[in-house]
Scaffold this motif. Structure first.
Motif: not given
Length: 712
Positions: A481-484, A575-576, A583-595, A604-610
């Motif tokens: 996350r620091f790298a992000a 890439g960014v 990465g933001i979705i995976l970092w804050f999944p609870e907040a993102i899934t409110r919407v 997000a996991y598939i996209i971020h990983s690949d």
């Protein structure tokens, strides 16, 4: 008279009995005399004998052992009744004298005869356990006596005499060959032998006493269908809960799919389920039956992190329960629609309904059931294959062309490389801000790859090693996350610098005579020779460059930016946006899934990983080749670190830029100063280390990908 006859009758009867029956005391004296006669010889410590098969026997008897045993009131002949002519040695004509315990212990003997030990003995196995093997010979004590061989604290040693004997283990089909050693180190063994809890089970509590049977026998206490009852003798409440679970119901139906106690807890290596070690192995336990689910679980962050030793993530039982697992459709299930949010909240306090709809065991290769995930994976895979495929061919052709030139005239080729290296007339290629931002790119990118790729390739041998060096997956997650954050900083600063430059150029867009925007100037800013935006000339350069690869045309003359450099630059934007957004979705999944719905986490996991794999593979393979690794530049192009380029290199690789400077008369404006000389001894080693680290990571990633492809 009747009163007189009855006492007289009793008196006569007593006289008859006294005359007929032997004197008990005399019998006892006789017994003692026979025992004393036995001791006259058997008290000799060197007394030995020999069986029919030539086996040597020690015939010494320690009277003290007998006097302390439960048989102290018996004579020798009570047990050794086969010793005919006991007063003269050798007895029984030198033949073995059988000790028949069943004379007194008939009930136990009947049970023993049907056991695995008794059956083996009946079939002539002279190494099978007999009464003496477990209870001893002359030193037989009650099981409650701490010195007894069958006392709870000693029984494991008694069993070990056979169950740790090498020749017995090798010649018999012993199911658990390390049973005793494993038991000693288990939670049961430690509770008994370390904590001294007499209620803790030992061998006979699970296997039986005289009725020991192999685990394949239906009547065995450790048979598959009997095990819950055996364990339930101590774990009463757990047995009740298990019987009402889906696993218990399957067992009642004699369905072999139903796991039992030792399926999850093992037999002898039982550990405390509250310990980290148990949780780290739990996924494999469940995977014995749910192999398909385990495979998909390992594709999630939970599964990979657990496999890498991070105990703070959810294991199977954190979501499904322990002994009380029921069908998902059952309202009592922890993953039922009414309880799943509460279940997720144990780890994710801000979990909501959408978050709980995250597809835990989703199969992105299943087009029918998970179309969104399927097409996301298909697109990312196609993008990766096409990008890698194009640049692999491009790099290969460039490399072959360079070798062809070297082979054709190696002297000219080497002289040209030497001229470029030794030329001291330098011009500015990158601004200090460009160099600083590129340094941030190097640091953030390498840090992101080092901390992220072990999670993607969690089953590679190097993954665990790298995480251990970093301090574990928890630490790696913080560093990732620091790298992000560094990425967001350099990207934001760059965008800001571009906007500032654009604002400064606004005054030049207006025609001073007409006051209108000069479209030609705007076009030149966006697509001119100093712009990194692609245009038609780049397509022409690609065609010309590929013709040169095959010797079908001259090498094209490039300007300030080549087509592959523009690709690298724009790839950062892609890439960014893609890696950063996912990465933001995976970092804050609870907040993102409110919407958004819960499946967006899967996407997000598939996209971020690949995309991360695509970026890492491209940078370490193709960007490194284009900039540093091609023979003309090897081992390192210092331009991005020094910000300078020599005149000879510009004439050889960027002649269009040099000609334009000459035509505009601005060449001297880009003349470089000599401040680089005082910095290069610090910066170049850092750049070289980053370059080597990138190559190592590339090899590790490609080896892991190859292994994964080969294993299917």
């Amino acid at each position: 008279m009747k009163k007189f006859y009855f006492p007289a009758f009793l008196f006569c009867l007593s006289l008859i009995l006294f005359a007929v029956l032997p004197d008990a005391s005399a019998a006892k004296k006789g017994s003692n005399r026979s025992s004393e006669s036995c001791y006259e010889c058997h008290r000799e410590k060197d007394l030995k004998g020999e069986t029919e098969r030539g086996k040597k026997l020690k015939l010494f008897v320690d009277k003290k052992e007998i006097d302390e045993s439960v048989h102290k009131d018996l004579s020798c002949l009570d047990c050794h009744s086969g010793a005919r002519d006991w007063e003269n040695a050798p007895h029984n004509d030198g033949k073995p004298i059988k000790v028949l315990c069943k004379t007194c212990h008939s009930d136990q003997a009947k049970i023993y005869e049907k056991s695995i030990h008794g059956i083996s003995t009946a079939h002539g196995d002279n190494m099978a356990a007999t009464c003496q093997s477990c209870h001893g010979k002359h030193n037989i004590l009650t099981a409650k006596n701490r010195k007894s061989m069958v006392n709870s604290f000693n029984l494991h040693k008694t069993c070990a005499v056979c169950h740790q004997k090498k020749d017995i283990l090798e010649s018999r089909k012993i199911h658990q060959q390390d049973a005793v050693a494993q038991f000693v180190d288990s939670i049961h063994g430690r509770a008994l032998l370390v904590d001294g809890l007499i209620v803790a089970p030992t061998c006979n509590d699970c296997h039986g006493v005289h009725d020991i049977l192999p685990h394949t026998h239906p009547d065995s206490k450790i048979s598959r269908e009997f095990i819950p009852k055996t364990c339930g003798k101590c774990h009463v409440l757990v047995e009740d809960i298990y019987n009402n679970s889906i696993h218990g119901k399957l067992l009642k139906q004699h369905d072999k799919r139903g796991p039992v106690c030792n399926t999850c807890h093992t037999s002898h290596t039982i550990g405390a389920p509250t310990k980290i070690e148990f949780k780290l192995k739990s996924d494999k336990m469940c995977g014995q039956c749910h192999e398909d689910r385990l495979e998909k679980y390992h594709e999630t962050f939970h599964g990979k992190a657990l496999a890498l030793g991070r105990s703070g993530v959810a294991a199977c039982y954190d979501c499904h329960g322990h002994h009380d697992i029921v069908e998902a459709s059952n309202p009592l299930s922890y993953i039922s629609k009414d309880k799943i949010v509460k279940t997720c909240s144990k780890c994710h306090p801000k979990a909501n309904k959408n978050f709980a709809n995250f597809i835990v065991h989703a199969d992105h290769t299943n087009k029918k059931d998970y179309p969104i995930l399927y097409y996301t994976f298909f697109f990312m895979t196609a993008l990766l294959i096409c990008t890698f495929g194009f640049f692999f061919i491009h790099t290969l052709m460039w490399l072959f062309r360079t070798f062809a030139l070297f082979k054709g005239d190696s002297k000219e080729w080497l002289e040209q490389k030497y001229k470029i290296k030794m030329d001291t007339e330098m011009y500015i290629r990158f601004t200090p801000l460009d160099r600083f931002l590129h340094a941030l790119v190097i640091v953030s990118f390498l840090l992101a790859v080092v901390t992220g790729m072990p999670l993607k390739f969690y089953n590679a041998g190097w993954a665990r090693f790298m995480l251990d060096v970093m301090g574990g997956q928890n630490v790696a997650a913080v560093m990732h996350r620091f790298a992000a954050l560094i990425t967001l900083v350099y990207f934001g600063v760059h965008i800001l610098s571009v906007l500032v430059g654009f604002v400064k150029d606004l005054r030049t867009f207006k025609n001073p005579e007409t006051g209108k925007i000069d479209k030609a100037k705007v076009k030149n800013l966006l697509f001119g020779p100093d712009s990194l935006m692609p245009h038609l000339q780049d397509l022409k350069d690609i065609i010309a460059h590929n013709k040169w690869f095959f010797g079908k045309g001259p090498k094209p003359e490039f300007g300030r930016w080549t087509y592959w450099e523009k690709f690298d630059y724009l790839a950062v934007f892609w890439g960014v946006a893609v890696i950063g957004g996912s990465g933001i979705i995976l970092w804050f999944p609870e907040a993102i899934t409110r919407v958004f719905p819960g499946w967006i986490i899967n996407v997000a996991y598939i996209i971020h990983s690949d995309e991360a794999l695509l970026a890492a593979g491209f940078i370490f393979a193709f960007h490194f080749f284009n900039v540093h690794f091609r023979p003309e530049k090897f081992p390192l192009d210092p331009s991005i670190f020094s910000g300078r380029i020599s005149k000879e290199e510009m004439l050889h690789e960027r002649k269009k830029q040099w000609d334009r400077w000459q035509e505009q008369g601005i060449t001297e404006n880009y003349k470089a100063k000599d401040e680089w000389e005082s910095w290069k001894w610090i910066i170049l080693p850092g750049g070289f280390i980053a370059f080597i680290l990138g190559l190592i990571l590339m090899l590790l990633i490609f080896s892991a990908m190859f292994t994964r492809l080969m294993s299917g």
